[in-house]
Scaffold this active site. Sequence first.
Site, PDB file in Angstrom:
ATOM      1  N   THR A 126     -35.972  12.193  18.841  1.00  0.00           N
ATOM      2  CA  THR A 126     -37.109  12.239  19.759  1.00  0.00           C
ATOM      3  C   THR A 126     -38.337  12.824  19.070  1.00  0.00           C
ATOM      4  OG1 THR A 126     -37.928  13.382  21.717  1.00  0.00           O
ATOM      5  CG2 THR A 126     -36.113  14.437  20.580  1.00  0.00           C
ATOM      6  N   ASP A 127     -39.506  12.464  19.574  1.00  0.00           N
ATOM      7  CA  ASP A 127     -40.738  13.058  19.029  1.00  0.00           C
ATOM      8  C   ASP A 127     -40.828  14.554  19.333  1.00  0.00           C
ATOM      9  OD1 ASP A 127     -41.273  12.926  21.753  1.00  0.00           O
ATOM     10  OD2 ASP A 127     -43.169  11.833  21.547  1.00  0.00           O
ATOM     11  N   GLU A 128     -40.008  15.021  20.292  1.00  0.00           N
ATOM     12  CA  GLU A 128     -40.103  16.443  20.665  1.00  0.00           C
ATOM     13  C   GLU A 128     -39.680  17.365  19.534  1.00  0.00           C
ATOM     14  OE1 GLU A 128     -38.807  17.659  24.495  1.00  0.00           O
ATOM     15  OE2 GLU A 128     -39.523  15.844  25.470  1.00  0.00           O
ATOM     16  N   TYR A 154     -33.594  21.918  24.358  1.00  0.00           N
ATOM     17  CA  TYR A 154     -33.306  20.481  24.148  1.00  0.00           C
ATOM     18  C   TYR A 154     -33.849  20.017  22.803  1.00  0.00           C
ATOM     19  CZ  TYR A 154     -34.308  15.475  24.181  1.00  0.00           C
ATOM     20  OH  TYR A 154     -34.425  14.154  23.817  1.00  0.00           O
ATOM     21  N   LYS A 158     -31.981  18.700  19.273  1.00  0.00           N
ATOM     22  CA  LYS A 158     -32.218  17.391  18.640  1.00  0.00           C
ATOM     23  C   LYS A 158     -32.693  17.590  17.192  1.00  0.00           C
ATOM     24  CE  LYS A 158     -31.975  13.804  20.437  1.00  0.00           C
ATOM     25  NZ  LYS A 158     -30.834  12.861  20.654  1.00  0.00           N
ATOM     26  N   ASP A 276     -45.610  25.947  36.282  1.00  0.00           N
ATOM     27  CA  ASP A 276     -45.441  25.186  35.054  1.00  0.00           C
ATOM     28  C   ASP A 276     -44.026  25.346  34.473  1.00  0.00           C
ATOM     29  OD1 ASP A 276     -46.187  23.519  33.037  1.00  0.00           O
ATOM     30  OD2 ASP A 276     -47.854  24.746  32.321  1.00  0.00           O
TER      31      ASP A 276
HETATM   32  P1  NAD Z   1     -29.766   9.942  29.612  1.00  0.00           P
HETATM   33  O1  NAD Z   1     -29.622  11.376  29.978  1.00  0.00           O
HETATM   34  O2  NAD Z   1     -30.277   8.969  30.615  1.00  0.00           O
HETATM   35  O3  NAD Z   1     -28.336   9.376  29.121  1.00  0.00           O
HETATM   36  C1  NAD Z   1     -27.485  10.104  28.297  1.00  0.00           C
HETATM   37  C2  NAD Z   1     -26.111   9.451  28.317  1.00  0.00           C
HETATM   38  O4  NAD Z   1     -25.255  10.165  27.421  1.00  0.00           O
HETATM   39  C3  NAD Z   1     -25.433   9.484  29.692  1.00  0.00           C
HETATM   40  O5  NAD Z   1     -24.864   8.235  30.002  1.00  0.00           O
HETATM   41  C4  NAD Z   1     -24.344  10.538  29.532  1.00  0.00           C
HETATM   42  O6  NAD Z   1     -23.212  10.316  30.356  1.00  0.00           O
HETATM   43  C5  NAD Z   1     -24.005  10.408  28.054  1.00  0.00           C
HETATM   44  N1  NAD Z   1     -23.429  11.635  27.494  1.00  0.00           N
HETATM   45  C6  NAD Z   1     -23.910  12.894  27.614  1.00  0.00           C
HETATM   46  N2  NAD Z   1     -23.114  13.756  26.995  1.00  0.00           N
HETATM   47  C7  NAD Z   1     -22.105  13.016  26.453  1.00  0.00           C
HETATM   48  C8  NAD Z   1     -20.964  13.343  25.672  1.00  0.00           C
HETATM   49  N3  NAD Z   1     -20.683  14.618  25.318  1.00  0.00           N
HETATM   50  N4  NAD Z   1     -20.150  12.344  25.277  1.00  0.00           N
HETATM   51  C9  NAD Z   1     -20.403  11.056  25.622  1.00  0.00           C
HETATM   52  N5  NAD Z   1     -21.455  10.701  26.378  1.00  0.00           N
HETATM   53  C10 NAD Z   1     -22.302  11.671  26.782  1.00  0.00           C
HETATM   54  O7  NAD Z   1     -30.640   9.938  28.294  1.00  0.00           O
HETATM   55  P2  NAD Z   1     -31.759   8.896  27.797  1.00  0.00           P
HETATM   56  O8  NAD Z   1     -33.050   9.256  28.386  1.00  0.00           O
HETATM   57  O9  NAD Z   1     -31.220   7.532  27.921  1.00  0.00           O
HETATM   58  O10 NAD Z   1     -31.810   9.297  26.245  1.00  0.00           O
HETATM   59  C11 NAD Z   1     -30.913   8.695  25.322  1.00  0.00           C
HETATM   60  C12 NAD Z   1     -31.195   9.239  23.935  1.00  0.00           C
HETATM   61  O11 NAD Z   1     -32.552   8.946  23.572  1.00  0.00           O
HETATM   62  C13 NAD Z   1     -31.047  10.753  23.817  1.00  0.00           C
HETATM   63  O12 NAD Z   1     -30.456  11.034  22.575  1.00  0.00           O
HETATM   64  C14 NAD Z   1     -32.477  11.277  23.858  1.00  0.00           C
HETATM   65  O13 NAD Z   1     -32.583  12.473  23.134  1.00  0.00           O
HETATM   66  C15 NAD Z   1     -33.228  10.141  23.195  1.00  0.00           C
HETATM   67  N6  NAD Z   1     -34.633   9.956  23.597  1.00  0.00           N
HETATM   68  C16 NAD Z   1     -34.962   9.849  24.913  1.00  0.00           C
HETATM   69  C17 NAD Z   1     -36.295   9.589  25.256  1.00  0.00           C
HETATM   70  C18 NAD Z   1     -36.712   9.442  26.712  1.00  0.00           C
HETATM   71  O14 NAD Z   1     -37.905   9.327  26.975  1.00  0.00           O
HETATM   72  N7  NAD Z   1     -35.807   9.379  27.659  1.00  0.00           N
HETATM   73  C19 NAD Z   1     -37.271   9.457  24.261  1.00  0.00           C
HETATM   74  C20 NAD Z   1     -36.881   9.604  22.908  1.00  0.00           C
HETATM   75  C21 NAD Z   1     -35.563   9.828  22.594  1.00  0.00           C
HETATM   76  O1  DAU Z   2     -40.869  12.652  24.233  1.00  0.00           O
HETATM   77  C1  DAU Z   2     -39.548  12.192  24.348  1.00  0.00           C
HETATM   78  C2  DAU Z   2     -38.827  12.985  25.404  1.00  0.00           C
HETATM   79  O2  DAU Z   2     -39.372  12.589  26.651  1.00  0.00           O
HETATM   80  C3  DAU Z   2     -37.320  12.772  25.372  1.00  0.00           C
HETATM   81  O3  DAU Z   2     -36.818  13.277  24.171  1.00  0.00           O
HETATM   82  C4  DAU Z   2     -36.645  13.472  26.553  1.00  0.00           C
HETATM   83  O4  DAU Z   2     -35.266  13.178  26.587  1.00  0.00           O
HETATM   84  C5  DAU Z   2     -37.293  12.977  27.831  1.00  0.00           C
HETATM   85  O5  DAU Z   2     -36.731  13.661  28.947  1.00  0.00           O
HETATM   86  C6  DAU Z   2     -38.800  13.194  27.792  1.00  0.00           C
HETATM   87  O6  DAU Z   2     -39.134  14.600  27.830  1.00  0.00           O
HETATM   88  P1  DAU Z   2     -40.354  15.152  28.738  1.00  0.00           P
HETATM   89  O7  DAU Z   2     -40.100  16.567  28.993  1.00  0.00           O
HETATM   90  O8  DAU Z   2     -41.656  14.752  28.154  1.00  0.00           O
HETATM   91  O9  DAU Z   2     -40.107  14.224  30.048  1.00  0.00           O
HETATM   92  P2  DAU Z   2     -40.120  14.564  31.615  1.00  0.00           P
HETATM   93  O10 DAU Z   2     -39.971  13.244  32.320  1.00  0.00           O
HETATM   94  O11 DAU Z   2     -39.172  15.643  31.968  1.00  0.00           O
HETATM   95  O12 DAU Z   2     -41.589  15.110  31.843  1.00  0.00           O
HETATM   96  C7  DAU Z   2     -42.739  14.348  31.486  1.00  0.00           C
HETATM   97  C8  DAU Z   2     -43.963  15.221  31.751  1.00  0.00           C
HETATM   98  O13 DAU Z   2     -44.107  15.403  33.173  1.00  0.00           O
HETATM   99  C9  DAU Z   2     -43.867  16.611  31.159  1.00  0.00           C
HETATM  100  O14 DAU Z   2     -45.158  17.032  30.724  1.00  0.00           O
HETATM  101  C10 DAU Z   2     -43.426  17.486  32.340  1.00  0.00           C
HETATM  102  C11 DAU Z   2     -44.061  16.790  33.521  1.00  0.00           C
HETATM  103  N1  DAU Z   2     -43.319  16.897  34.793  1.00  0.00           N
HETATM  104  C12 DAU Z   2     -42.009  16.540  34.791  1.00  0.00           C
HETATM  105  C13 DAU Z   2     -41.264  16.622  35.959  1.00  0.00           C
HETATM  106  C14 DAU Z   2     -39.803  16.262  35.967  1.00  0.00           C
HETATM  107  C15 DAU Z   2     -43.974  17.295  35.944  1.00  0.00           C
HETATM  108  O15 DAU Z   2     -45.175  17.583  35.949  1.00  0.00           O
HETATM  109  N2  DAU Z   2     -43.247  17.357  37.103  1.00  0.00           N
HETATM  110  C16 DAU Z   2     -41.905  17.056  37.147  1.00  0.00           C
HETATM  111  O16 DAU Z   2     -41.298  17.171  38.253  1.00  0.00           O
END
Ligand code: NAD
Ligand code: DAU
Length: 340
Positions: A126-128, A154, A158, A276
């Site tokens: 992730t970019d985080e 988190y 990562k 926040d």
């Molecule tokens: P998500 O939380 O929707 O899905 C995660 C999945 O992993 C779930 O199906 C869960 O059951 C499974 N899982 C969790 N722990 C496990 C374990 N111990 N063994 C087997 N399965 C397990 O997550 P997402 O948003 O789809 O993210 C997927 C990947 O992409 C993650 O690695 C996350 O860090 C990365 N990522 C997410 C975003 C985003 O915006 N959502 C952006 C960049 C990178």
């Molecule tokens: O940048 C990639 C990441 O993006 C992934 O690695 C993570 O798995 C994914 O969850 C996401 O992280 P963020 O923390 O950026 O996503 P989130 O949807 O939780 O929040 C997006 C923005 O919105 C963040 O600035 C927090 C804000 N927010 C979020 C929630 C849930 C709110 O203001 N209110 C909310 O209720």
Amino acid sequence: MSTILVTGGAGFIGANFVYYLLENHPEDRVVCVDSLTYAGNLSTLRAALADSRFAFYRQDIRDRAGIEAVFQKEKPDAVVNFAAESHVDRSIDAPEIFLQTNILGAQVMMDACLAHGNVRFHQVSTDEVYGDLPLDRPDLLFREDTPLHASSPYSASKAAADLLVQAYCRTYGLAATISRCSNNYGPYQFPEKFIPLLIANCLSDKPLPIYGKGLNVRDWLYVADHCKAVDLILRRGRIGQVYNIGGHNEMRNIDIARLICRALDKPESLITYVTDRKGHDLRYAIDPEKIHTELGWSPETAFADGIRRTVDWYLANRPWWEEILSGEYRDYYRKMYDDR
Ligand code: NAD
Ligand code: DAU
């Protein structure tokens, strides 16, 4: 024909990736390993389960013996590791499971790859891991050589996994790549995340909780564009390399909330500012030049189209997310948002 093992395939991006592979690579078999945590949903994979090229294992990636058994049976040619605890707010509340799954789980997968003849491994990061950027320096972007500077448990987990992947590459010669993508949105995203949470709350006329002043910036990418990028890296990326993925689409949280109100014809008075997030990252912004130049990847979905498609998907698939909202998620929501 190749067998591609996708971990976390019952989650948001993993499931979209499973469907991407089945649609775009009819010659491949897809094996999904997922332990079905609160974020995993087997109903998301219903159509895949009906496909003879797909197999599902309810399996924790931390469990070495279980993963070994899957490798022996399926003999994967490649592993794409999506499985993770992915929600920043949950990591602030209870970090330990993030370290176990995101770091040790990745290690188990890499060990299995090495033990089975150096199976190609791709780590979805992730970019985080880069931390955040200031709001007043639009010229600054995350590049692959930007130092790691994680903010939350988190993102620290990562970043630790990324370091471990790089250590496995150098020490054991693991055939691995890493991708670092910006925020995804699209179908099947769990409603704890910002965009689906806003959509679900709007549709129930509930307050839209905005952390702080809503000025934090995220760089949004439609999930199918992320899937295409990961697939390209898996097939054509250079071993040992990191690739950033993002589409130059920075938006303030408050502007996303207003846009979703407009898309659903709801009043902006639903927007409610709440306390926040602790350590809240200010701004993420990806420089995707490397993947563009080396692999020819560019995002194909404009934000206006992607958000319309996403809103339409949540409108057309109410049972999918309403079932989540009616379960244990209710307790999570109360804990996170009541009196916030
Ligand atoms: P998500 O939380 O929707 O899905 C995660 C999945 O992993 C779930 O199906 C869960 O059951 C499974 N899982 C969790 N722990 C496990 C374990 N111990 N063994 C087997 N399965 C397990 O997550 P997402 O948003 O789809 O993210 C997927 C990947 O992409 C993650 O690695 C996350 O860090 C990365 N990522 C997410 C975003 C985003 O915006 N959502 C952006 C960049 C990178
Ligand atoms: O940048 C990639 C990441 O993006 C992934 O690695 C993570 O798995 C994914 O969850 C996401 O992280 P963020 O923390 O950026 O996503 P989130 O949807 O939780 O929040 C997006 C923005 O919105 C963040 O600035 C927090 C804000 N927010 C979020 C929630 C849930 C709110 O203001 N209110 C909310 O209720």
